[in-house]
Scaffold this motif. Structure first.
Motif, PDB file in Angstrom:
ATOM      1  N   VAL A  76     -27.580 -38.392  73.330  1.00 28.22           N
ATOM      2  CA  VAL A  76     -27.452 -37.130  74.063  1.00 28.22           C
ATOM      3  C   VAL A  76     -28.057 -36.019  73.206  1.00 28.22           C
ATOM      4  CG1 VAL A  76     -25.829 -35.382  74.917  1.00 28.22           C
ATOM      5  CG2 VAL A  76     -25.361 -37.807  75.321  1.00 28.22           C
ATOM      6  N   VAL A  77     -28.893 -35.205  73.814  1.00 34.42           N
ATOM      7  CA  VAL A  77     -29.372 -33.971  73.196  1.00 34.42           C
ATOM      8  C   VAL A  77     -28.810 -32.866  74.085  1.00 34.42           C
ATOM      9  CG1 VAL A  77     -31.375 -32.573  72.589  1.00 34.42           C
ATOM     10  CG2 VAL A  77     -31.487 -35.072  72.347  1.00 34.42           C
ATOM     11  N   TYR A  78     -27.995 -31.991  73.509  1.00 39.30           N
ATOM     12  CA  TYR A  78     -27.350 -30.977  74.349  1.00 39.30           C
ATOM     13  C   TYR A  78     -27.663 -29.574  73.877  1.00 39.30           C
ATOM     14  CZ  TYR A  78     -23.742 -30.116  70.811  1.00 39.30           C
ATOM     15  OH  TYR A  78     -23.079 -29.753  69.663  1.00 39.30           O
ATOM     16  N   HIS A  79     -27.570 -28.654  74.813  1.00 40.01           N
ATOM     17  CA  HIS A  79     -27.578 -27.231  74.481  1.00 40.01           C
ATOM     18  C   HIS A  79     -26.927 -26.455  75.615  1.00 40.01           C
ATOM     19  CE1 HIS A  79     -31.305 -26.972  76.906  1.00 40.01           C
ATOM     20  NE2 HIS A  79     -31.136 -25.666  76.920  1.00 40.01           N
ATOM     21  N   SER A  80     -26.678 -25.190  75.358  1.00 46.43           N
ATOM     22  CA  SER A  80     -26.002 -24.378  76.372  1.00 46.43           C
ATOM     23  C   SER A  80     -26.948 -23.320  76.918  1.00 46.43           C
ATOM     24  CB  SER A  80     -24.749 -23.724  75.789  1.00 46.43           C
ATOM     25  OG  SER A  80     -25.083 -22.860  74.715  1.00 46.43           O
ATOM     26  N   HIS A  81     -26.638 -22.902  78.117  1.00 40.77           N
ATOM     27  CA  HIS A  81     -27.265 -21.722  78.716  1.00 40.77           C
ATOM     28  C   HIS A  81     -26.151 -20.697  78.866  1.00 40.77           C
ATOM     29  CE1 HIS A  81     -31.051 -23.663  80.729  1.00 40.77           C
ATOM     30  NE2 HIS A  81     -31.075 -23.731  79.412  1.00 40.77           N
ATOM     31  N   THR A  82     -26.395 -19.497  78.399  1.00 38.69           N
ATOM     32  CA  THR A  82     -25.327 -18.500  78.377  1.00 38.69           C
ATOM     33  C   THR A  82     -25.340 -17.555  79.570  1.00 38.69           C
ATOM     34  OG1 THR A  82     -26.664 -17.000  77.037  1.00 38.69           O
ATOM     35  CG2 THR A  82     -25.253 -18.573  75.858  1.00 38.69           C
ATOM     36  N   ALA A  83     -26.466 -17.491  80.271  1.00 42.54           N
ATOM     37  CA  ALA A  83     -26.557 -16.545  81.388  1.00 42.54           C
ATOM     38  C   ALA A  83     -27.131 -17.176  82.650  1.00 42.54           C
ATOM     39  CB  ALA A  83     -27.408 -15.349  80.990  1.00 42.54           C
ATOM     40  N   THR A  84     -27.503 -18.434  82.588  1.00 47.53           N
ATOM     41  CA  THR A  84     -28.118 -19.103  83.735  1.00 47.53           C
ATOM     42  C   THR A  84     -27.439 -20.438  84.000  1.00 47.53           C
ATOM     43  OG1 THR A  84     -29.779 -20.156  82.329  1.00 47.53           O
ATOM     44  CG2 THR A  84     -30.386 -18.036  83.317  1.00 47.53           C
ATOM     45  N   GLU A  85     -27.816 -21.055  85.111  1.00 48.54           N
ATOM     46  CA  GLU A  85     -27.215 -22.335  85.467  1.00 48.54           C
ATOM     47  C   GLU A  85     -27.606 -23.416  84.461  1.00 48.54           C
ATOM     48  OE1 GLU A  85     -28.699 -24.512  88.914  1.00 48.54           O
ATOM     49  OE2 GLU A  85     -30.534 -23.337  88.841  1.00 48.54           O
ATOM     50  N   ALA A  86     -26.888 -24.524  84.503  1.00 49.60           N
ATOM     51  CA  ALA A  86     -27.137 -25.650  83.610  1.00 49.60           C
ATOM     52  C   ALA A  86     -28.271 -26.506  84.183  1.00 49.60           C
ATOM     53  CB  ALA A  86     -25.863 -26.476  83.439  1.00 49.60           C
ATOM     54  N   TYR A  87     -29.479 -25.950  84.121  1.00 53.09           N
ATOM     55  CA  TYR A  87     -30.673 -26.660  84.581  1.00 53.09           C
ATOM     56  C   TYR A  87     -31.779 -26.396  83.563  1.00 53.09           C
ATOM     57  CZ  TYR A  87     -34.242 -28.703  87.508  1.00 53.09           C
ATOM     58  OH  TYR A  87     -35.234 -29.522  87.969  1.00 53.09           O
ATOM     59  N   PRO A  88     -32.564 -27.404  83.196  1.00 54.41           N
ATOM     60  CA  PRO A  88     -33.578 -27.218  82.154  1.00 54.41           C
ATOM     61  C   PRO A  88     -34.629 -26.170  82.525  1.00 54.41           C
ATOM     62  CG  PRO A  88     -33.321 -29.553  82.706  1.00 54.41           C
ATOM     63  CD  PRO A  88     -32.540 -28.774  83.713  1.00 54.41           C
ATOM     64  N   SER A  89     -34.898 -25.279  81.577  1.00 50.40           N
ATOM     65  CA  SER A  89     -35.963 -24.281  81.757  1.00 50.40           C
ATOM     66  C   SER A  89     -37.309 -24.951  81.471  1.00 50.40           C
ATOM     67  CB  SER A  89     -35.749 -23.125  80.780  1.00 50.40           C
ATOM     68  OG  SER A  89     -35.961 -23.578  79.442  1.00 50.40           O
ATOM     69  N   ARG A  90     -38.382 -24.247  81.744  1.00 52.05           N
ATOM     70  CA  ARG A  90     -39.710 -24.785  81.414  1.00 52.05           C
ATOM     71  C   ARG A  90     -39.813 -25.081  79.921  1.00 52.05           C
ATOM     72  NH1 ARG A  90     -41.723 -20.679  85.025  1.00 52.05           N
ATOM     73  NH2 ARG A  90     -42.016 -19.386  83.183  1.00 52.05           N
ATOM     74  N   THR A  91     -39.242 -24.204  79.102  1.00 47.87           N
ATOM     75  CA  THR A  91     -39.253 -24.420  77.656  1.00 47.87           C
ATOM     76  C   THR A  91     -38.473 -25.680  77.298  1.00 47.87           C
ATOM     77  OG1 THR A  91     -39.391 -22.039  77.288  1.00 47.87           O
ATOM     78  CG2 THR A  91     -38.681 -23.384  75.420  1.00 47.87           C
ATOM     79  N   ASP A  92     -37.285 -25.859  77.909  1.00 43.65           N
ATOM     80  CA  ASP A  92     -36.477 -27.056  77.656  1.00 43.65           C
ATOM     81  C   ASP A  92     -37.255 -28.321  78.003  1.00 43.65           C
ATOM     82  OD1 ASP A  92     -34.356 -25.328  77.037  1.00 43.65           O
ATOM     83  OD2 ASP A  92     -33.445 -25.529  79.020  1.00 43.65           O
ATOM     84  N   ILE A  93     -37.940 -28.293  79.122  1.00 50.48           N
ATOM     85  CA  ILE A  93     -38.708 -29.451  79.582  1.00 50.48           C
ATOM     86  C   ILE A  93     -39.838 -29.740  78.591  1.00 50.48           C
ATOM     87  CG2 ILE A  93     -40.218 -30.339  81.413  1.00 50.48           C
ATOM     88  CD1 ILE A  93     -38.438 -28.565  83.357  1.00 50.48           C
ATOM     89  N   GLY A  94     -40.496 -28.691  78.121  1.00 55.16           N
ATOM     90  CA  GLY A  94     -41.578 -28.857  77.158  1.00 55.16           C
ATOM     91  C   GLY A  94     -41.118 -29.406  75.818  1.00 55.16           C
ATOM     92  N   LEU A  95     -39.874 -29.114  75.436  1.00 54.47           N
ATOM     93  CA  LEU A  95     -39.342 -29.570  74.151  1.00 54.47           C
ATOM     94  C   LEU A  95     -38.731 -30.973  74.228  1.00 54.47           C
ATOM     95  CD1 LEU A  95     -37.555 -26.308  72.927  1.00 54.47           C
ATOM     96  CD2 LEU A  95     -39.654 -27.318  72.006  1.00 54.47           C
ATOM     97  N   ALA A  96     -38.541 -31.494  75.424  1.00 51.64           N
ATOM     98  CA  ALA A  96     -37.872 -32.795  75.600  1.00 51.64           C
ATOM     99  C   ALA A  96     -38.790 -33.916  75.106  1.00 51.64           C
ATOM    100  CB  ALA A  96     -37.496 -32.995  77.061  1.00 51.64           C
ATOM    101  N   SER A  97     -38.493 -34.433  73.915  1.00 48.19           N
ATOM    102  CA  SER A  97     -39.368 -35.439  73.310  1.00 48.19           C
ATOM    103  C   SER A  97     -38.708 -36.791  73.122  1.00 48.19           C
ATOM    104  CB  SER A  97     -39.874 -34.918  71.963  1.00 48.19           C
ATOM    105  OG  SER A  97     -38.778 -34.680  71.099  1.00 48.19           O
ATOM    106  N   GLU A  98     -37.503 -36.952  73.623  1.00 47.18           N
ATOM    107  CA  GLU A  98     -36.766 -38.217  73.488  1.00 47.18           C
ATOM    108  C   GLU A  98     -36.641 -38.868  74.862  1.00 47.18           C
ATOM    109  OE1 GLU A  98     -35.772 -39.787  70.869  1.00 47.18           O
ATOM    110  OE2 GLU A  98     -36.049 -38.250  69.342  1.00 47.18           O
ATOM    111  N   PRO A  99     -37.549 -39.785  75.224  1.00 44.33           N
ATOM    112  CA  PRO A  99     -37.540 -40.336  76.581  1.00 44.33           C
ATOM    113  C   PRO A  99     -36.281 -41.131  76.951  1.00 44.33           C
ATOM    114  CG  PRO A  99     -39.136 -41.481  75.200  1.00 44.33           C
ATOM    115  CD  PRO A  99     -38.619 -40.330  74.404  1.00 44.33           C
TER     116      PRO A  99
END
Length: 145
Positions: A76-99
């Motif tokens: 599991v790779v986790y992080h929080s969003h403090t002001a938005t819903e729990a859905y990956p941002s474009r940045t999160d998607i770009g950083l996702a390197s563990e298939p």
């Protein structure tokens, strides 16, 4: 589907609340190839930001060396969003390197560091494609002496 113990769920949520209003981040390691999250590893958000997270490169290198020595991988790779819903941002998607990892997002936007429900969701992110998956929370097993 992500199957996670109540203890690990609680630890991730507590970390997200504790770091609010900044994003929290971390890893739950497990035996290589098992898809079993077992070892909670909270990390420092080197960005210190309410809108972005970044693992500290030295800390991340140490974690990967430690996981390698233990025959573990990031389940599991986790992080929080403090002001938005729990859905990956474009940045999160770009950083996702563990298939093989489950990418967990916790939104603390409703209650911040206070008690109250959070949004806890898990995704697979492979080659930029985001797929939400079911999360099953299991009772924490008591170890026998």
């Amino acid at each position: 589907m992500l199957s996670i113990t109540q203890e690990l769920y609680d630890a991730i949520v507590a970390h997200a609340r504790r770091d609010h209003p900044d994003e929290a981040c971390g890893v739950v390691a497990g035996p290589e190839g098992s898809d079993r999250p077992e070892r909670f590893v909270p990390m420092v958000n080197a960005a210190g930001s309410p809108t972005f997270y970044e693992f500290d490169s030295t800390e991340l290198l140490r974690l990967y060396r430690d996981m390698d020595a233990r025959d573990e991988e990031p389940v599991v790779v986790y992080h929080s969003h403090t002001a938005t819903e729990a859905y990956p941002s474009r940045t999160d998607i770009g950083l996702a390197s563990e298939p093989h990892a489950h990418y967990v997002l916790v939104s603390t936007r409703e209650h911040g560091n206070s008690e109250g429900p959070v949004e806890f969701r898990s995704y697979r992110i492979i080659d930029g494609v985001v797929t939400e998956e079911e999360v099953t929370i299991t009772p924490t097993e008591k170890s026998t002496p």
